[in-house]
Design a protein around this motif. Structure first.
Motif, PDB file in Angstrom:
ATOM      1  N   LEU A   1       0.833  -1.196   0.000  1.00 17.17           N
ATOM      2  CA  LEU A   1       0.000   0.000   0.000  1.00 17.17           C
ATOM      3  C   LEU A   1       0.869   1.249   0.000  1.00 17.17           C
ATOM      4  O   LEU A   1       1.911   1.291   0.667  1.00 17.17           O
TER       5      LEU A   1
ATOM      6  N   GLU B   1      -2.128   6.017   1.896  1.00 14.95           N
ATOM      7  CA  GLU B   1      -3.301   5.142   1.975  1.00 14.95           C
ATOM      8  C   GLU B   1      -3.258   4.306   3.252  1.00 14.95           C
ATOM      9  O   GLU B   1      -4.277   4.150   3.940  1.00 14.95           O
ATOM     10  N   ALA B   2      -2.079   3.786   3.574  1.00 12.88           N
ATOM     11  CA  ALA B   2      -1.938   3.009   4.809  1.00 12.88           C
ATOM     12  C   ALA B   2      -2.239   3.875   6.030  1.00 12.88           C
ATOM     13  O   ALA B   2      -2.950   3.463   6.955  1.00 12.88           O
TER      14      ALA B   2
ATOM     15  N   ILE C   1      -5.995   4.394   6.341  1.00 10.34           N
ATOM     16  CA  ILE C   1      -6.669   3.182   6.828  1.00 10.34           C
ATOM     17  C   ILE C   1      -6.493   3.055   8.336  1.00 10.34           C
ATOM     18  O   ILE C   1      -7.447   2.781   9.072  1.00 10.34           O
TER      19      ILE C   1
ATOM     20  N   HIS D   1      -5.907  -5.755   8.013  1.00  9.11           N
ATOM     21  CA  HIS D   1      -6.185  -4.628   7.123  1.00  9.11           C
ATOM     22  C   HIS D   1      -4.985  -4.250   6.261  1.00  9.11           C
ATOM     23  O   HIS D   1      -5.157  -3.775   5.145  1.00  9.11           O
ATOM     24  N   ILE D   2      -3.777  -4.447   6.783  1.00 10.40           N
ATOM     25  CA  ILE D   2      -2.559  -4.081   6.063  1.00 10.40           C
ATOM     26  C   ILE D   2      -1.530  -5.177   6.300  1.00 10.40           C
ATOM     27  O   ILE D   2      -1.377  -5.672   7.417  1.00 10.40           O
TER      28      ILE D   2
ATOM     29  N   VAL E   1       3.653  -2.071   3.366  1.00 12.19           N
ATOM     30  CA  VAL E   1       3.524  -0.683   2.928  1.00 12.19           C
ATOM     31  C   VAL E   1       4.744  -0.319   2.090  1.00 12.19           C
ATOM     32  O   VAL E   1       5.866  -0.762   2.375  1.00 12.19           O
TER      33      VAL E   1
END
Length: 426
Positions: free
Chosen positions: A2, A6-7, A10, A275-276, A279
């Motif tokens: 990501l 954006e990370a 989130i 969710h992640i 990165v």
């Protein structure tokens, strides 16, 4: 992978800020430093509490002295001396003055203070040598704050100046948000504590101490859970303990793609929503972010526990914490939205900055302010390896090399993420 922004978006979207009722507590003023206000503070005192003098001099009636000069001074009778803390006993009549000291109450009848440098005293008389402005050097009651108004608003982190204000208006009990509880654990068979003899192949676990220090600096309460071996059951038990007791969990190591990187699969087994997973940042590419439903023991139903699986390399862990964890802690703590984001400043680079251009790259060094008042950034010496913790000492900023950039020449303006206070240069 990501993109960084954006990370970050989130992560902030996953944070549920503290509740003003469920997460508030009352503390004494003496223990309020660094705490975040959960409700407005008001006072029943005006500030100043009464009309008082801002200087040493003489309390007079403006009408008596408005036309005086050195050539034609006005002579007034001194009827009283008023030190600080003394209640005036005499009302000033035409032709009279009171000797008054800084902070002392203004006497009735007087509306102006003539500073002593513009007077000459002879026994019980004072010569006014220069006409003052009307109401000169008088601090009027309620001029700084009127009783009943909002003194401090919710979301303020209390520092020394706020503590001084609260003491001055006698606000001795304050409603603040509780401190965020942050569990910290390190994973890896190779890790040992700082007090253990170091054997070949072993690594001292500095992350536990560094992250605990960062959490403390950010106003949280760290819960150091120690080193967890690379065994799935041991890791599962440690994470279960962490999510039971904390608002945020930080683990380091075990989030890459190695044979002993179990964190992501254990999170899934425990019911976490991932969710992640990575990165586009350097250092710090392997980053797991997950949420757990609110544990049953919680008094605040509905708030999930936020989990950060940080890289094991010390610099990567620190950079990830500065860039992603710190904003999450700020939002959770009850701070206002404008204080959530990391602080970036524009500075002139004193060195060439290089990157492979594939990920947003952070290069650490010292940010300073030169004699002209502008920011300058000096790259830290030595290798900028994510394992080179030594070069991170005494640094206070991270220079940003954007995706797609491989070289920023010396002298160019860059963005620098603040990790400490700027230094003075020159």
């Amino acid at each position: 992978m990501l993109p960084v922004e954006e990370a970050s978006s989130i992560i902030l979207g996953l944070v549920q800020p503290f509740d003003k009722q469920l997460d508030a507590e009352v503390v004494d003023l003496s223990g309020a430093i660094g705490r975040v206000l959960a409700s407005s503070v008001t006072s029943q005192l005006d500030f100043p509490h009464w009309d008082n003098s801002a200087m040493d001099g003489y309390a007079v009636r403006y009408t008596d002295v408005q036309a005086c000069s050195t050539e034609e001074p006005v002579v007034l009778e001194i009827v009283e001396e008023i030190p600080a803390g003394y209640q005036p006993q005499v009302s000033i009549q035409p032709g009279q003055a009171s000797r008054i000291l800084t902070g002392a109450c203004m006497p009735m009848g007087a509306d102006t203070v003539v500073i002593q440098e513009r007077t000459r005293r002879e026994e019980n008389s004072v010569f006014i040598l220069e006409a003052p402005e009307p109401q000169a050097f008088v601090r009027h009651r309620g001029a700084f704050y009127e009783a009943g108004g909002q003194l401090l608003k919710p979301g303020i982190r209390l520092g020394a100046t706020e503590i001084a204000v609260l003491a001055a208006v006698q606000s001795t009990k304050l409603t603040v948000y509780r401190r965020p509880r942050v569990a910290i654990l390190s994973t890896g068979d190779e890790l040992v504590t700082p007090d253990q003899p170091l054997q070949p192949g072993q690594i001292v676990d500095s992350n536990q101490y560094a992250l605990a220090a960062l959490v403390t600096q950010m106003g949280g309460t760290p819960q150091r859970l120690g080193i967890v071996p690379d065994e799935p059951e041991a890791l599962k038990e440690a994470i279960s303990q962490a999510i039971f007791s904390a608002d945020i969990v930080l683990s380091t190591g075990g989030v890459s793609v190695g044979d002993y990187d179990y964190v992501d699969q254990i999170l899934a087994q425990l019911g976490a929503e991932l969710h992640i997973r990575s990165v586009a940042v350097k250092p710090g590419k392997p980053l797991t972010v997950a949420t757990f439903p609110s544990p049953l023991h919680r008094e605040e139903p509905g708030r999930s526990v936020l989990y950060f699986g940080l890289p094991g390399n010390p610099v990567s862990a620190m950079v990830s914490c500065w860039r992603f964890v710190q904003p999450a802690l700020a939002k959770l703590s009850g701070l206002p939205e404008e204080d959530w984001s990391p602080m970036f400043v524009q500075a002139r680079s004193l060195h060439d900055l290089r990157s492979d251009g594939k990920r947003e790259t952070y290069l650490w060094g010292q940010l300073g302010v030169n004699t002209a008042g502008t920011y300058e950034f000096q790259l830290a010496g030595g290798s900028h390896s994510s394992g080179n913790l030594i070069s991170l000492a005494q640094t206070n900023g991270l220079a940003v090399v954007p995706v797609g950039k491989t070289h920023i020449p010396q002298g160019e303006l860059i963005q620098v993420l603040l990790t400490g206070l700027p230094l003075k240069i020159g």
